[in-house]
Design an enzyme around this catalytic site. Structure first.
Site, mmCIF file in Angstrom:
data_model
loop_
_atom_site.group_PDB
_atom_site.id
_atom_site.type_symbol
_atom_site.label_atom_id
_atom_site.label_comp_id
_atom_site.label_asym_id
_atom_site.label_seq_id
_atom_site.Cartn_x
_atom_site.Cartn_y
_atom_site.Cartn_z
ATOM 1 N N HIS A 50 35.832 35.839 37.409
ATOM 2 C CA HIS A 50 36.595 35.620 36.190
ATOM 3 C C HIS A 50 35.864 36.223 34.995
ATOM 4 O O HIS A 50 34.695 36.606 35.077
ATOM 5 C CB HIS A 50 36.842 34.132 35.975
ATOM 6 C CG HIS A 50 37.838 33.559 36.939
ATOM 7 N ND1 HIS A 50 38.266 32.245 36.882
ATOM 8 C CD2 HIS A 50 38.508 34.111 37.991
ATOM 9 C CE1 HIS A 50 39.137 32.013 37.840
ATOM 10 N NE2 HIS A 50 39.294 33.133 38.537
ATOM 11 N N GLU A 52 34.638 34.987 32.258
ATOM 12 C CA GLU A 52 33.440 34.311 31.795
ATOM 13 C C GLU A 52 32.222 34.684 32.652
ATOM 14 O O GLU A 52 31.124 34.892 32.142
ATOM 15 C CB GLU A 52 33.644 32.791 31.837
ATOM 16 C CG GLU A 52 34.780 32.294 30.954
ATOM 17 C CD GLU A 52 36.120 32.233 31.679
ATOM 18 O OE1 GLU A 52 36.942 31.371 31.330
ATOM 19 O OE2 GLU A 52 36.342 33.062 32.594
ATOM 20 N N CYS A 75 38.426 27.812 33.576
ATOM 21 C CA CYS A 75 38.945 27.000 34.689
ATOM 22 C C CYS A 75 37.930 25.931 35.084
ATOM 23 O O CYS A 75 36.719 26.098 34.959
ATOM 24 C CB CYS A 75 39.286 27.882 35.880
ATOM 25 S SG CYS A 75 37.863 28.692 36.637
ATOM 26 N N CYS A 84 34.544 28.046 36.285
ATOM 27 C CA CYS A 84 33.803 28.717 35.212
ATOM 28 C C CYS A 84 33.079 27.720 34.311
ATOM 29 O O CYS A 84 32.026 28.034 33.753
ATOM 30 C CB CYS A 84 34.756 29.572 34.378
ATOM 31 S SG CYS A 84 35.375 31.023 35.271
ATOM 32 N N THR A 194 71.503 48.937 48.185
ATOM 33 C CA THR A 194 70.677 49.953 47.529
ATOM 34 C C THR A 194 69.838 50.718 48.548
ATOM 35 O O THR A 194 69.703 51.942 48.479
ATOM 36 C CB THR A 194 69.763 49.301 46.481
ATOM 37 O OG1 THR A 194 70.580 48.738 45.452
ATOM 38 C CG2 THR A 194 68.811 50.313 45.869
ATOM 39 N N GLU A 294 65.720 45.627 40.758
ATOM 40 C CA GLU A 294 66.204 46.968 40.473
ATOM 41 C C GLU A 294 67.582 47.293 41.052
ATOM 42 O O GLU A 294 68.065 48.406 40.874
ATOM 43 C CB GLU A 294 65.186 48.004 40.967
ATOM 44 C CG GLU A 294 63.908 48.043 40.151
ATOM 45 C CD GLU A 294 63.186 49.365 40.265
ATOM 46 O OE1 GLU A 294 63.848 50.418 40.276
ATOM 47 O OE2 GLU A 294 61.953 49.344 40.345
ATOM 48 N N THR A 301 74.472 40.874 39.666
ATOM 49 C CA THR A 301 75.477 39.853 39.374
ATOM 50 C C THR A 301 74.999 38.466 39.774
ATOM 51 O O THR A 301 75.154 37.495 39.019
ATOM 52 C CB THR A 301 76.796 40.184 40.092
ATOM 53 O OG1 THR A 301 77.318 41.409 39.580
ATOM 54 C CG2 THR A 301 77.826 39.079 39.892
#
Length: 359
Positions: A50, A52, A75, A84, A194, A294, A301
């Site tokens: 992370h 930190e 965290c 952390c 698609t 996409e 819809t």
């Protein structure tokens, strides 16, 4: 003001992890002592240390009078890396300035409270709006327990999508923007139609970035495993959602998909079709924090009708098609009309009109 100056540095650092840290948030950290920056760090990619940790490992010595600026609460729970807050306490950091609390219920103020009990001075809320804007996708994902959903539609001036047309609807600039989006999202989702008509790869091209995972909705399990999008790559996951009834009659096809590395997920049919809420729950379980939808028209819809849209980007070409499929069914936008958007932006993308709405 110095607090804001150093926090802006943390936010800029956090942005460097965009497209690589999900489902974690983007986080940057700046360590300061007596007005001088001692070290900087950020969360580079999912599974890495992370921000930190990345910051503090770059500095030695006495940190009792130091201040750590971080755009998100440190965290306090064990995940892929140790908490952390334990590192901050062990290193003797004197003050922690956080832009915002972590919306993750596993943290939600616990990290700051543990630091406070350990004798660390705490300040929260510096550039909070900027920090919220930076991690709006993460915040939505972690609080709704489903992926952030961004619907992208490219249509002609008369509201048509390609429907098998060989020519591009949108401009080169718009298509490039879509590839930028793909690189930033965990997964891209399309329907079986698609895949059948366009045979897309759904990869990132023309810009630098990783290929997103792929999600295909195929309730009838009608697609061929030989389509381009199912080609084994090893660099991304492919999820094929179908119905339990379709799977029972096509187990050999399902095995062929599995052999090509595609994960087939069968769900109970909802009114004869896949239920999008079920699909999103399954993706959430698999650490998919954001989805770019996409196509095609039926999928657009359904997402709009079920109000499962966090963000909508519409590219409108100046061309008329006169035929082809309608981008969305008539009346679909009515449920969304009741939602108050957080942001509406209108601009140009090459020769296209671009509308972006965030809910």
């Amino acid at each position: 003001m110095s607090h804001e100056r150093f926090m802006r540095q943390a936010i800029r650092l956090a942005l460097r992890g965009k497209g690589r840290v999900s489902p974690n948030p983007m986080v940057g950290a700046v360590l300061v002592k007596h007005g001088r920056v001692l070290a900087r760090g950020f969360h580079r990619k999912f599974g890495d240390p992370h921000a930190e940790v990345d910051c503090l490992r770059r500095v030695d010595g006495d940190l009792r009078d130091s201040t750590l600026y971080v755009n998100l609460e440190p965290c306090s729970h064990l995940g892929k890396t140790p908490p952390c807050v334990d590192l901050l306490l062990s290193r003797g950091v004197g003050t922690v300035v956080a832009a915002m609390k972590d919306p993750n219920p596993l943290v939600a103020g616990r990290g700051l409270e543990k630091l406070r009990r350990g004798g660390v001075h705490i300040s929260v809320g510096v550039l909070e709006e900027e920090a919220l804007a930076l991690n709006y996708v993460f915040t939505k994902h972690i609080t709704t327990r489903r992926p952030y959903i961004h619907v992208k539609i490219a249509q002609s001036r008369d509201g048509r999508i390609s429907g098998g047309h060989t020519r591009w609807i949108s401009s080169l600039q718009s298509r490039r923007r879509v590839h930028v989006l793909r690189a930033e999202f965990d997964a891209v989702l399309v329907g079986a139609g698609t895949v059948r008509v366009d045979n897309p790869s759904l990869s990132v091209r023309a810009v630098k970035g990783r290929d997103p995972d792929v999600v295909i909705l195929d309730g009838a399990l009608s697609l061929s495993p030989r389509r381009t999008v199912f080609a084994p790559t090893g660099s991304r996951r492919v999820f094929l959602f179908t119905t339990k009834s379709a799977l029972r009659g096509k187990s050999a096809t399902a095995r062929e998909f599995a052999a090509r590395g595609t994960t087939v997920i069968a769900l109970q049919a909802n009114g004869g079709r896949l239920g999008l809420h079920q699909v999103m729950r399954e993706l959430y379980k698999r650490n998919v924090a954001s989805v770019l939808v996409e196509g095609g028209a039926h999928v657009f819809t359904q997402f709009l009708a079920e109000r499962l849209v966090d963000e909508l980007t519409l590219f409108v070409s100046p061309n008329f098609f006169g035929n082809g499929l309608a981008a969305i069914s008539s009346g679909t936008l009515l449920p969304m009309a009741r939602q108050v958007p957080e942001r509406v932006a209108v601009g140009r993308s090459g020769r296209d009109l671009m509308l972006n709405v965030r809910f």
